[in-house]
Design an enzyme around this catalytic site. Sequence first.
Site, PDB file in Angstrom:
ATOM      1  N   GLU A  71     -50.190  -6.142 -38.862  1.00 17.67           N
ATOM      2  CA  GLU A  71     -48.739  -6.381 -38.872  1.00 17.67           C
ATOM      3  C   GLU A  71     -48.350  -6.790 -40.270  1.00 17.67           C
ATOM      4  OE1 GLU A  71     -45.408  -9.589 -38.009  1.00 17.67           O
ATOM      5  OE2 GLU A  71     -47.329  -9.833 -39.008  1.00 17.67           O
ATOM      6  N   CYS A 101     -48.370 -10.451 -47.119  1.00 18.85           N
ATOM      7  CA  CYS A 101     -47.741  -9.483 -48.017  1.00 18.85           C
ATOM      8  C   CYS A 101     -48.244  -9.862 -49.389  1.00 18.85           C
ATOM      9  CB  CYS A 101     -46.228  -9.542 -48.001  1.00 18.85           C
ATOM     10  SG  CYS A 101     -45.575  -8.369 -49.205  1.00 18.85           S
ATOM     11  N   ARG A 140     -36.078  -9.357 -36.213  1.00 22.39           N
ATOM     12  CA  ARG A 140     -37.239  -9.554 -37.085  1.00 22.39           C
ATOM     13  C   ARG A 140     -38.027  -8.259 -37.141  1.00 22.39           C
ATOM     14  NH1 ARG A 140     -40.329 -13.916 -38.438  1.00 22.39           N
ATOM     15  NH2 ARG A 140     -42.527 -13.589 -38.725  1.00 22.39           N
ATOM     16  N   ARG A 188     -40.663  -5.829 -38.167  1.00 22.55           N
ATOM     17  CA  ARG A 188     -41.993  -5.865 -38.766  1.00 22.55           C
ATOM     18  C   ARG A 188     -42.700  -4.548 -38.448  1.00 22.55           C
ATOM     19  NH1 ARG A 188     -39.962  -9.406 -40.941  1.00 22.55           N
ATOM     20  NH2 ARG A 188     -40.676 -11.538 -41.315  1.00 22.55           N
TER      21      ARG A 188
END
Length: 428
Positions: free
Chosen positions: A109, A70, A153, A155
């Site tokens: 991802e 990120c 989680r 994603r």
Amino acid sequence: MKFIDLFAGLGGFHTGFSNSGFECVFACEIDSDLRALYKSNYGIEPYGDVTKIAAKDIPNHDVLCAGFPCQPFSLAGKKKGADCPSSGMLIDDIVRIAAHHKPKFVVMENVPNILTIANGTFWEYIVSSFESIGYVIEHKVISPVEIGIPQNRKRIFVVASRNSVVKTQSYWPTTIQDSEVANLRDFLDSTLEHKPLEHKKKILLAVWQNLLDNCTLPLKGAFSIVAPEFGANYPLEFGSLTLEQMKQYRGAYGESLAACTSWTDVLKKMPSYAQKNKKVSDWIISSVQQSREIYSSNKDYLDMWIGQLEKNYNSWQILEWRGKLGEYNIYSHLIQFRASGIRVLKPEIAPSLIAMTPTQIPVIPSENRYMSKAEAAKLQFLHTLPNIPDNTPRAFKALGNAVNAKIVELIANNLRHSLATYQAANAT
Ligand SMILES: C[S@@+](CC[C@H](N)C(=O)[O-])C[C@H]1O[C@@H](n2cnc3c(N)ncnc32)[C@H](O)[C@@H]1O
């Protein structure tokens, strides 16, 4: 069928695609420790910085995998994203390599907010960059709980497919019913090497449990108890009050402000979150109100309890209940010692393992211990790796950075089907 693993990390993509029958022909990772680990786990020495790798030096492949960080985000300095202020468009390197090799699929991802950072312009940039080199983009937000693994989680998974590839089936894993999700209990194994909970934290949890056992509490699934509010009556927005007016109130733990001769004196007796001229969040306002209500209905007990609580750490004075409704037993839950407070979580599903703060490693209070590296690896479906970092913070950082290898494997299985059809059609 061949794939490459850019931003390889611990190799979540590698494990997933290998399990599905693909062969890895190239990897790159900028962190030298992770490179050494990757070599020891997969027998491939990753290259370093992706920005320094010429596309022609990468072998041909069918699938390009990229769990890019990120990252800082800027579109040539023009539309700077508030969340990602500076340079380094690593997505450009992924596009550069894909444009050269034309793999059938690019699989990426990231965190779901790449859809919204910089008002969505980053996401638009990704989509248009791939479209301009002949790809169609699909994305889906997936969490391991949706495929049966007890970790929350979310994603975003992105599949860019070449225009020439005929899609034979959905690329996304089939999601399952809640009842089919494994219980975290089945993933835990206290016989594996783990860190015991520190003595001070054991005492702290016992003190909070005393409160839960002895007080009337709101019947809610989520609430926060802010202990400094016990006995306090100062107004939360006190910026406009004079010192004389403020002296009529009581600060943290009911301390009288009457003898204060300055605002500095006053602020010393106030909770850390209540500061002059500071706008307090709605969350603090509702937690403060709730805590004062709890105090007024349990005053006698809480006046005695306050003396038991360790006051040296602000975050230890706040209990964030996100656990079961009405079943106020810390020991049948999971705990995280977060900067905002002690968070109590439902025991069946682990919170997201995150890379930035190994301090949030989940605690299993019934066993007076932290979750082990091996258990965390299982939650990422990376338990088959022969090696994870020895150092616990590094291991949790790498595991928290990794992509869940089971989700990857299920996507890889679906891509394999489309690829096989493509290859058969092109062979005839
Ligand atoms: C979000 S993690 C991806 C983890 C990986 N998918 C896994 O399963 O472990 C991003 C990785 O990119 C690496 N990285 C960052 N900048 C890089 C660069 N310029 N070249 C190569 N790798 C880089 C980081 O060290 C980090 O391990």
